[in-house]
Every structure is written in structure tokens, then in C-alpha cells.
Scaffold this motif. Structure first.
Motif: not given
Length: 450
Positions: A357-366, A369-375, A436-442
């Protein structure tokens, strides 16, 4: 009068835009100068008609504008005028089509002495295959396609044993030699196009199309897919590099044949365990990674991906940029592995390490983020599980801080800009789609949820 002025300005503006336009054909680099000639003929004919019709329309609007002192004459038919217009239109259409048909006849007539190379298109990369010493390409079939046999070469056809395989986006060709390019798609409809050569042709799954040309000057020329083939269509780029014969022969001799690739032994994880000791000092005994050392988790990555990255470090494709501080540290470590066998062995050992398991260190809106992950998912898999066939590593389970660092490197051109890193070129373009950085965090928050 306003309409007359608008029509005249339309003609004058169009002519000025044509003469002063920054958009012109790329300089010709093949024997297909006749393609340019046919385009010029079409442009001259349609341009003349455009100017003549609009100026006549402006004259007619002005000459026959409304006046209360005269009445229009109704003339429903004019046989003489219709004959002239039909005849002139026929001459214009024939003048445009006939040269194209003549060029097409040459385009489909391949010289007997032409060399042969096969282009394989797939989402979203190019690969190439040359015949070996027997001058024959071996049989291929989709049922033989696998991560270890991406070309689908038949194991039952001895003619394929000496086929030379180029698993790269760069195709080298010799100067002043005609070449027949066989075009094959592995998945969906693609289109092979080299603007400087004036050639393009669809690649239809289940069939083989072709083009032919003779490179007439050395240089590097863009290969593009000109058929919308999926979400990363715009990143499906490659290059044709035209060399002098001696340089081409030298490059071709460095490529591997199908039989040579089949003969490469698989990595030995037992032998790789001892070699991993150097890696463990930063990446951890179990490949768990160490943020304090800026060493990412390795457990969970495939042997093929680990092997490719080690080779990139050894070859200077990765870790050579002046701003890639951690990559520069990694390059000499990779060079500790002094043989191809040792690279395969340590890669096999790492691929067998247990996942943790890895620990999450970044918080955002998953959810965002799911829409960004489509690409991303188009290559890395719907669950970020990775795809060796597309040479895309696993993202699920990787530390978010490391992924964020690598996205920043791609976006800034610190990684992925080396001319031999075709997959990195794609990642540069894909990473810049994150605004932007927010979309990366998401995005990273969503990956943490997988």
C-alpha cells in the motif's frame, strides 16, 4: 452599392491573402512534384472562376440596379448561353480532373526495382518492418499478435525469421531509391501521411494498402496520422529520416531481426536479486520507494517498462536534461548494469517484488480527476493497470508525489523531448492537456482511489 463594394473587397482580399499567406506547401522532398502541379492547376482554375463570377456579380448588381424609369425584361431561357456555360464548365472540370487521373496512374504503378518496407499503425504509435536477406516479408496474421509479437508474424513461415523489426516511431530510408510502403493497421482506421513527400493513404484493418515514392533529399520529415483514430490521435507522430546509403545501411544493421528477438532469453529474477542491491539503497529492499531519497516505488511495474527506462538512462535518452536533477543521479546508477542480460535480470526481479500500500500525499477531487483520466486511460488502461502492448506503465499504486513530479517534467520539457523518445513526445502533449495544478491534483486523487 454596399453589396458591390463588399463583393469587390471580397475578391481583392482573397487575392491579397493568397499572395501574402504564411501557409504554403512544405518544401518537396520526393519525386511527386506532379502532385503539386495538379493542385496548382486546380487552384488556378477555381481561383479564376471565383474572381470572374464575383466580379461579374458585382457588375450585374451595379449595372442592373433598381431604377424607377426602367423595367426588367423576363427571359426564362437562353439556349446559346446555356450551351456556352455547359461547355466552359465541362472544359474546366476536365482540366482539373485529367491531370489528377494521370498522376494517380503513376501513383499506383510501383517501379520493379523499388525497395519494400511495411508500416504498422496502432493506437497511437508507428512501427516498421523490413525484409531480411531473403528480400521477402514473412506472413502476418492478427491471431499471432501478442505483447511479445506486436507485428503478428507467423511462427510457421520461415520467410519471417530474418525480417528486420523497428519498434520505434522513426523510419530511416536511403536517398534516391524508390520505396514501396505497405500499410497495415493493428486496430482501427489510421492514415499514413508524410506532407513533404506528398503521400497519404488510409490504413484499413484487415487489408494492406500501399504508397510509393523516391526520397530526393536528406533530412527528417514528419509522419502523421491523418485519420481521427481515437483520443490520442493528435499525439500519433513519427518521422522519416532520409540518409545517404552508407548511413542507412549502418542504421539497418543495428536493428534486430525477428529470430534474434525470439532468441533473447528472459530475465532471471534469481540472478537479478544480487544486482538489485544497489537499487535497494534508494528504492527500498522491496521496491517500496523512498520519498526522502526522491526514489519512486518500483514494485508493481512491469519488467518491460523497467528495462526500457534503464536503457533510456544508459543511452542518455532520459536523465540528460540539465534541469533533471534526479534523472542525472539515476543515469550513473543504471550504468552499473554493464550487460543487456543484467538489465533483463534486474528488471525481472523488480517485476516479481510484492506490492504494498502507498500513502496518499495529495488531496483533490477524484470525481473531476476521473474525467481527466479519460485521456490517460486510453493508453494506461481503464483502471490504470498499464498496457505493455502500448508500452504504457501501470499508474495505479504509484506514489502521487512522484507522478506529479514526472507530469511537471513532461509539461516543462525536462522529460520526453529527446529525439529518440517517441513515447515521451506523446506524454509531453498529453500532459499539457491538464490545464493547471488543480487539475493535476484531481487526477492524482482519482489514481489514489484505484
Amino acid at each position: 452599392m454596399k453589396l458591390v463594394v463588399v463583393l469587390v473587397l471580397l475578391v481583392v482580399g482573397s487575392l491579397l491573402f493568397h499572395w501574402w499567406s504564411p501557409w504554403w506547401f512544405t518544401p518537396l522532398a520526393s519525386n511527386w512534384g506532379t502532385v503539386d502541379t495538379t493542385v496548382d492547376i486546380t487552384l488556378y482554375i477555381t481561383g479564376f472562376v471565383f474572381v470572374a463570377v464575383n466580379l461579374f456579380l458585382a457588375y450585374a448588381v451595379y449595372r442592373y440596379r433598381h431604377k424607377s424609369s426602367r423595367r426588367a425584361k423576363y427571359e426564362p431561357e437562353n439556349k446559346s448561353l446555356e450551351i456556352w456555360l455547359t461547355g466552359l464548365t465541362t472544359v474546366g472540370v476536365v482540366a482539373m480532373l485529367a491531370p489528377g487521373l494521370a498522376v494517380w496512374a503513376d501513383f499506383t504503378r510501383v517501379p520493379d526495382e523499388a525497395d519494400v518496407v511495411e508500416v504498422l499503425g496502432e493506437q497511437w504509435q508507428w512501427s516498421y518492418r523490413f525484409p531480411g536477406e531473403d528480400m521477402q516479408l514473412g506472413e502476418v496474421d492478427s491471431r499471432f499478435t501478442s505483447p511479445d509479437n506486436p507485428f503478428g508474424i507467423s511462427p510457421n513461415d520461415p520467410a519471417g525469421a530474418d525480417d528486420i523489426l523497428v519498434r520505434s516511431a522513426d523510419l530511416h530510408l536511403p536517398l534516391d531509391r524508390p520505396v514501396k510502403v505497405l500499410l497495415r493497421s493493428r486496430d482501427v482506421l489510421h492514415n499514413f501521411a508524410v506532407p513533404q513527400f506528398r503521400v497519404k493513404m488510409d490504413m484499413v484493418p484487415g487489408s494492406v494498402s500501399y504508397v510509393w515514392f523516391t526520397p530526393t533529399r536528406t533530412g527528417r520529415f514528419d509522419v502523421m496520422c491523418m485519420e481521427l483514430c481515437g483520443i490520442a490521435h493528435y499525439a500519433m507522430r513519427g518521422a522519416v529520416i532520409v540518409d545517404e546509403q552508407e548511413q542507412f545501411d549502418s542504421w539497418l544493421a543495428q536493428q534486430s531481426t525477428w529470430s534474434e528477438l525470439q532468441g533473447v532469453p528472459k530475465g532471471d529474477p534469481v540472478a537479478g536479486e544480487a544486482q538489485y542491491a544497489v537499487c535497494a539503497s534508494c528504492h527500498g529492499a522491496q521496491g517500496e520507494g523512498n520519498k526522502a531519497m526522491n526514489a519512486p516505488r518500483l514494485a508493481g511495474l512491469s519488467a518491460a517498462y523497467i528495462k526500457r527506462q534503464l536503457e533510456y538512462y544508459q543511452q542518455g535518452i532520459r536523465g540528460a536534461h540539465e534541469d533533471d536533477t534526479y534523472g542525472q543521479q539515476m543515469a550513473p546508477m543504471a550504468n552499473v548494469l554493464t550487460s543487456e542480460a543484467s538489465v533483463r535480470d534486474v528488471s525481472a526481479y523488480i517485476a516479481n517484488l510484492p506490492e504494498q500500500e502507498v500513502e496518499a500525499t495529495i488531496s483533490g477531487n477524484p470525481r473531476r480527476g476521473a474525467s481527466h483520466f479519460n485521456s490517460c486511460g486510453a493508453c494506461h488502461g481503464a483502471r490504470a493497470q498499464g498496457n505493455d502492448a502500448l508500452q504504457a506503465p501501470r499508474l495505479a499504486g504509484q506514489q502521487d508525489w512522484y507522478l506529479k513530479q514526472q507530469l511537471a517534467n513532461f509539461r516543462q520539457g525536462i522529460r520526453g523531448t529527446h529525439e529518440q523518445d517517441s513515447l515521451g513526445h506523446q506524454m509531453v502533449m498529453m500532459s499539457r492537456s491538464l490545464q493547471n495544478e488543480k487539475s493535476i491534483d484531481d487526477l492524482l486523487s482519482y489514481l489514489n482511489s484505484l
